[in-house]
Structure formats: C-alpha cells, structure tokens
Design a protein around this motif. Structure first.
Motif, PDB file in Angstrom:
ATOM      1  N   GLY A 513       0.802  -1.207   0.000  1.00 31.03           N
ATOM      2  CA  GLY A 513       0.000   0.000   0.000  1.00 31.03           C
ATOM      3  C   GLY A 513       0.839   1.262   0.000  1.00 31.03           C
ATOM      4  O   GLY A 513       1.997   1.266   0.393  1.00 31.03           O
ATOM      5  N   GLY A 514       0.210   2.353  -0.447  1.00 30.48           N
ATOM      6  CA  GLY A 514       0.916   3.619  -0.575  1.00 30.48           C
ATOM      7  C   GLY A 514       1.537   3.811  -1.941  1.00 30.48           C
ATOM      8  O   GLY A 514       2.113   4.869  -2.222  1.00 30.48           O
ATOM      9  N   SER A 515       1.402   2.833  -2.821  1.00 30.24           N
ATOM     10  CA  SER A 515       1.951   2.923  -4.174  1.00 30.24           C
ATOM     11  C   SER A 515       0.996   3.715  -5.077  1.00 30.24           C
ATOM     12  O   SER A 515      -0.213   3.764  -4.836  1.00 30.24           O
ATOM     13  CB  SER A 515       2.174   1.530  -4.755  1.00 30.24           C
ATOM     14  N   TYR A 516       1.563   4.312  -6.142  1.00 34.34           N
ATOM     15  CA  TYR A 516       0.723   5.133  -7.021  1.00 34.34           C
ATOM     16  C   TYR A 516       1.401   5.345  -8.368  1.00 34.34           C
ATOM     17  O   TYR A 516       2.588   5.054  -8.552  1.00 34.34           O
ATOM     18  CB  TYR A 516       0.418   6.486  -6.376  1.00 34.34           C
ATOM     19  N   VAL A 517       0.622   5.893  -9.310  1.00 33.08           N
ATOM     20  CA  VAL A 517       1.119   6.292 -10.623  1.00 33.08           C
ATOM     21  C   VAL A 517       0.753   7.755 -10.849  1.00 33.08           C
ATOM     22  O   VAL A 517      -0.402   8.142 -10.665  1.00 33.08           O
ATOM     23  CB  VAL A 517       0.503   5.445 -11.755  1.00 33.08           C
ATOM     24  N   ASP A 518       1.738   8.565 -11.227  1.00 34.16           N
ATOM     25  CA  ASP A 518       1.493   9.959 -11.597  1.00 34.16           C
ATOM     26  C   ASP A 518       1.463  10.056 -13.119  1.00 34.16           C
ATOM     27  O   ASP A 518       2.459   9.750 -13.787  1.00 34.16           O
ATOM     28  CB  ASP A 518       2.578  10.872 -11.033  1.00 34.16           C
ATOM     29  N   VAL A 519       0.327  10.495 -13.652  1.00 30.93           N
ATOM     30  CA  VAL A 519       0.132  10.532 -15.098  1.00 30.93           C
ATOM     31  C   VAL A 519      -0.004  11.979 -15.564  1.00 30.93           C
ATOM     32  O   VAL A 519      -0.915  12.691 -15.124  1.00 30.93           O
ATOM     33  CB  VAL A 519      -1.127   9.730 -15.502  1.00 30.93           C
ATOM     34  N   PRO A 520       0.902  12.446 -16.445  1.00 30.83           N
ATOM     35  CA  PRO A 520       0.777  13.807 -16.984  1.00 30.83           C
ATOM     36  C   PRO A 520      -0.333  13.860 -18.028  1.00 30.83           C
ATOM     37  O   PRO A 520      -0.351  13.069 -18.976  1.00 30.83           O
ATOM     38  CB  PRO A 520       2.153  14.056 -17.602  1.00 30.83           C
ATOM     39  N   VAL A 521      -1.277  14.786 -17.864  1.00 30.72           N
ATOM     40  CA  VAL A 521      -2.429  14.838 -18.761  1.00 30.72           C
ATOM     41  C   VAL A 521      -2.623  16.258 -19.281  1.00 30.72           C
ATOM     42  O   VAL A 521      -2.166  17.235 -18.694  1.00 30.72           O
ATOM     43  CB  VAL A 521      -3.706  14.349 -18.050  1.00 30.72           C
ATOM     44  N   ARG A 522      -3.338  16.321 -20.393  1.00 29.34           N
ATOM     45  CA  ARG A 522      -3.633  17.611 -21.004  1.00 29.34           C
ATOM     46  C   ARG A 522      -5.141  17.768 -21.173  1.00 29.34           C
ATOM     47  O   ARG A 522      -5.805  16.866 -21.617  1.00 29.34           O
ATOM     48  CB  ARG A 522      -2.931  17.718 -22.362  1.00 29.34           C
TER      49      ARG A 522
END
Length: 522
Positions: A513-522
């Motif tokens: 737990g505590g894991s994530y994905v940061d996705v750059p979006v427009r």
C-alpha cells in the motif's frame, strides 16, 4: 570497389531514381557521384566514402553523413542525391572498423570524432563545400557521431540527429536495468559486419556478465552528447532531434532531458515507431516526414533559405493515436499531473482499483522469476510494426496470470484521457531481496478485455540489504489518448525478455500500500 560494394551500389541506384523526381531543381544539371578514400585519424586508417555534389559552379553548403551501425556509406545515396539536387555537397562515409574502412570500431569515441573532423577537412579541401556552411547528420550511429562531433568541431553549424542517443549510460542501464535485446543486436552486427577489437568486445562482455559496471558506464559516458552539453551550447550549432516513442535502443526520455538543457536553435520531433523505423522509408528514397524536416532544417541554417522552421514551435509531436501537435516547450505538453493510487486486490478477479488517493493495508506478492503475457515486445519489430499499422501492441488482459503479476484498473471515464509526457510509477516494496527488478506497463483497456500498450519501463534496485524499500520508475515518454469508456490499467511483473533482470531464482517481490502512478495529462 569490391563485388559486394558494386552490388550495393546497384541497389542504391534504384532508390536514387525515386528521389530525383521529387527533389526541387535547385541545381540545373545532374549531380555527380564519386567514391573516394579519406584518410582518418591515426596511422593507416582509411575511411571509405562517397561524394554526391551539384554540377553547378561556386561554393555550396555541405553535409557529412556517417553511416549507421552495421551499414556503410551507400546507406544515404538516395538522400544524398536529393540533397545535391537542392544545392548541397554531400559526403557519406563508413566509420572506422566497419565494412572496408580501416581500424577497429570506436563506438563514437575519440577516434570516431577525430575521423569526423578529418572528413570535414577533406570535404573543404576536395569539394566545392563552403567552410562556413558545414552540417552533419545521420541515423542511429551516424546520428550520435554527428551530435558528438558538434561539441568538438566548431565548423559543424547544423546537426540533424535521427534515432540517436544523448546518454549511452541510460541507453544501456536505464533505471539500473540492462537492456538485453538491443545490446545483443548491436554485438551481433559488430561481429558479422565490423572489426570490434578488444575494447568493444571487452565492454560488451562485461555488460552481459554484469561486471566492471563502473568501467562500462565511464566508457559509455565518454560517448554521450550529454557529457559535452556545455561545449555544444558554446559552439551554438542548430540541432534537430528526431526519434520514435517506442525506440527500444535509445528510449526518448534521455532526449527530453537533453533538449531541455540545450540552448542553441533546436527542434524535437517524436513519432510512432521503433529505432530507425520513422526514417526508414526516406533512406529508400520515398517521401518521409523526418527527411522533409531535415531538408527544411538545413535549408534554414546552412543554405540561408527561410523555410519558416525556425519560427515554428520547437516541439513537434505525432501522438500514437491522435493528430499532429506542437508545443513551445516540453513542459507545455501537459497541464496537470493526475495521481492514481493503487488499491487492494479483489479476490473475485485478481484486480485492484487504479485511482483515488493511495490506500494502505494491502499487499500483492509477485514471483521474482516468472513472466506474463504483459511485455514490451521484440526489439525493433513490435513497435516497428505499430508504426506502419497505426496499432499499438495489444494483449488480452484476462490472460495476464494474476499469480505472477499485479493488475490495477481505473474506472471508465466519460471523456478521453490525453496522456502527454513521462508517467511516473512509485512502488512501495516489502520483504525484498538485496537486488531485484520489476517492470511496469501502462495499458488502454477496452470493455472486451483488449489492452493496448501505452508505455512501459523496468526498474532495478542493486542494494546490499534485504527488507522494505521504495522504487520509482519513469515510464518511456508518450503521447496517447485513452478513449472515453476505456480503463487506464497498470500491470506490474518481474520479467521481460527485453531486459536482464536482477531477481533471485525462486524469490519474490511484494508490492504494498501507498503505491501510485502519476500521469501527466492535457
């Protein structure tokens, strides 16, 4: 001229005809072609070369093309003819250690850069080249030599680097993970078509055996344009970089970093495909967007023709599944970063939720030595086919073995998700061995279970102690629109045939737990 060289010349002649018809009539008469020997740096090194020149009098801008890894100076004959018809003197040569050129392969090292300067010397002394208007360009190996040469030879005023590298350390050891298939193909080509010598042979052996890593990295750093960025900025050549999103030899993240720190006239173009695929039809003499940009770039910065390219936004993109876009800078690609937390795995389908704040209190254990159908494909072929078909590599997500991989899928939004840039995956790991590898894949999942690969990357940790740790992996840069009603999906496993992994046979990796994905979006 050897029998092989004559045969290759005849094959190249067919490509010449196609280009001759499409090139503008800047030179009234047919260009002349001659094959020459150029003395390289050091004793006894002769470089095989050819010169294609306008038949008109006076001084002309000139372009030097070092050939690609495994190829020779015949590679660029079609494009040399097109450029000569535009008024350029074009000198193509086979770098040392390849085919009939003397010496041993230097892998864009000091001897190769000294050879490039010798070729420039010869071009000025033996052709109608204008010494103040010299350019260098190439695909792959020739691209890297050209950009590196601009750091050491101020006479090179413009560069076009297609499918090249700026950081060879990253290309070999990105996120501490060795690239197995690409290095293997480079080694095979050197053995079959060149004279690798003790230096290259030894470094490849060390790389494959994962020994003397610091020495191999130092060797690679000395062959990276990023190492000499200050010199390139000081010399102020106009630099155009063209590459593919799916380049399995030189992933584009390194280019983005270099481009951001480059302070010369510059342009970055990224297209679908794999290594040298986006430029391939141009080498055959067929219409090609990358080569059209090369014409415009050299016309602007060598020939003194205002093509308008210098006033255009410097970042030009062809997304994987959308129309062309342009931006004033790389940072302008995205307007925000959306965080997708990894949730607990559901027992019913072995899938967790991707989205919302990162949650805690869960874990997913993966075997450290077992593969799944989620993978990056085959070097050159998988993304190369995608460039011609317009389709991303695809798997059927239910076929991903949930005992071997972690799978997290987002809710299906009512509008498209426009991913632009470099997504970052943060994984909290528990109970890990001192060394290990995980591979993260980002997919576009439809309602039938078909999942198209958007981007991926491996990450390895090479510590000395077991226990908990966090790893961060920057996925390969991408531009992709996830359609409305589709699910953004993350798959994490531990093995991919593209890469060497550092996992222990019979071991395991636990994502917590505590894991994530940061996705750059427009």
């Amino acid at each position: 001229m050897t029998r092989t060289r004559r045969a290759l010349t005849l094959l190249a002649a067919a490509a010449l005809a196609a280009v001759t018809l499409q090139a503008p009539p800047a030179a009234a008469a047919t260009p002349t072609t001659r094959f020459v020997d150029i003395t390289g740096s050091g004793a006894g090194v002769t470089l095989k070369a050819n010169v294609v020149a306008p038949a008109t009098s006076g001084r002309h801008p000139a372009i030097v093309f070092p050939s690609s890894w495994g190829l020779n100076d015949l590679e660029y004959l079609a494009q040399a003819n097109a450029l000569a018809n535009r008024g350029y003197v074009v000198v193509s040569y086979t770098p040392r250690g390849w085919w009939a050129s003397g010496g041993e392969i230097d892998t864009a090292g000091p001897q190769d850069l000294a050879d490039l300067s010798k070729v420039v010397d010869w071009t000025i002394a033996n052709t109608t080249a204008d010494p103040a208007r010299i350019g260098a360009a190439g695909v792959s190996y020739g691209a890297g030599i050209s950009l590196l040469g601009a750091a050491f030879d101020k006479r090179i005023r413009a560069v076009v680097m297609m499918s090249g590298w700026t950081d060879l350390v990253y290309s070999l050891y990105g996120d501490n993970t060795r690239h197995q298939q690409s290095a293997g193909l480079l080694s095979l080509a050197a053995t079959l078509l060149g004279h690798p010598g003790a230096d290259l042979t030894g470094k490849l052996a060390d790389f494959n055996a994962n020994r003397n890593v610091d020495e191999v990295k130092a060797w690679a750093k000395a062959r990276s344009a990023a190492t000499y960025l200050d010199a390139i900025n000081a010399n102020q050549p106009a630099v155009m970089i063209a590459n593919a999103w799916g380049d399995s030899f030189f992933p584009p993240d390194q280019l983005v970093d270099f481009f951001g720190r480059l302070h010369t006239p510059k342009r970055l173009e990224l297209r679908p495909g794999d290594h040298a695929i986006a430029e391939f039809t141009g080498i055959l003499g067929l219409p090609n967007d990358a080569w059209t940009s090369l014409y415009r770039w050299f016309d602007q910065y060598l020939a003194g023709v205002d093509t308008g390219i210098g006033a255009e936004p410097p970042v030009q993109l062809q997304p994987l599944n959308a129309g062309s876009e342009h931006y004033a800078s790389w940072s302008a690609l995205n307007s925000s970063v959306q965080r997708y937390g990894l949730g607990s795995i559901r027992w019913l389908d072995g899938t967790g939720l991707l989205g919302g704040a990162p949650s805690t209190g869960w874990s997913k254990t993966l075997p450290g030595d077992l593969d799944t159908v989620a993978n990056g494909g085959v070097v050159l072929l998988t993304n190369g086919v995608g460039a011609f078909t317009g389709q991303q590599p695809q798997i059927w997500l239910p076929a991903v073995d949930r005992l071997r991989a972690g799978v997290w899928a987002s809710e299906r939004p009512g509008s498209a998700l426009r991913i632009r840039g470099i997504a970052q995956v943060h994984l909290n790991l528990t109970g890990t061995a001192a060394q290990g590898t995980v591979v993260a894949y980002l997919y576009d999942l439809d309602s039938l279970g078909n999942a198209k690969l958007i981007t991926h990357a491996p990450v390895s940790w090479l510590g000395t102690a077991t226990g908990s740790r966090s790893v961060d992996v920057a996925l390969s840069a991408t531009a992709y629109d996830v359609p409305a009603g589709h699910s953004l999906t993350l798959v994490v496993d531990t093995v991919d045939p593209l890469y060497y992994d550092a996992n222990t046979l019979g071991g395991s990796v636990t994502v917590a737990g505590g894991s994530y994905v940061d996705v750059p979006v427009r």
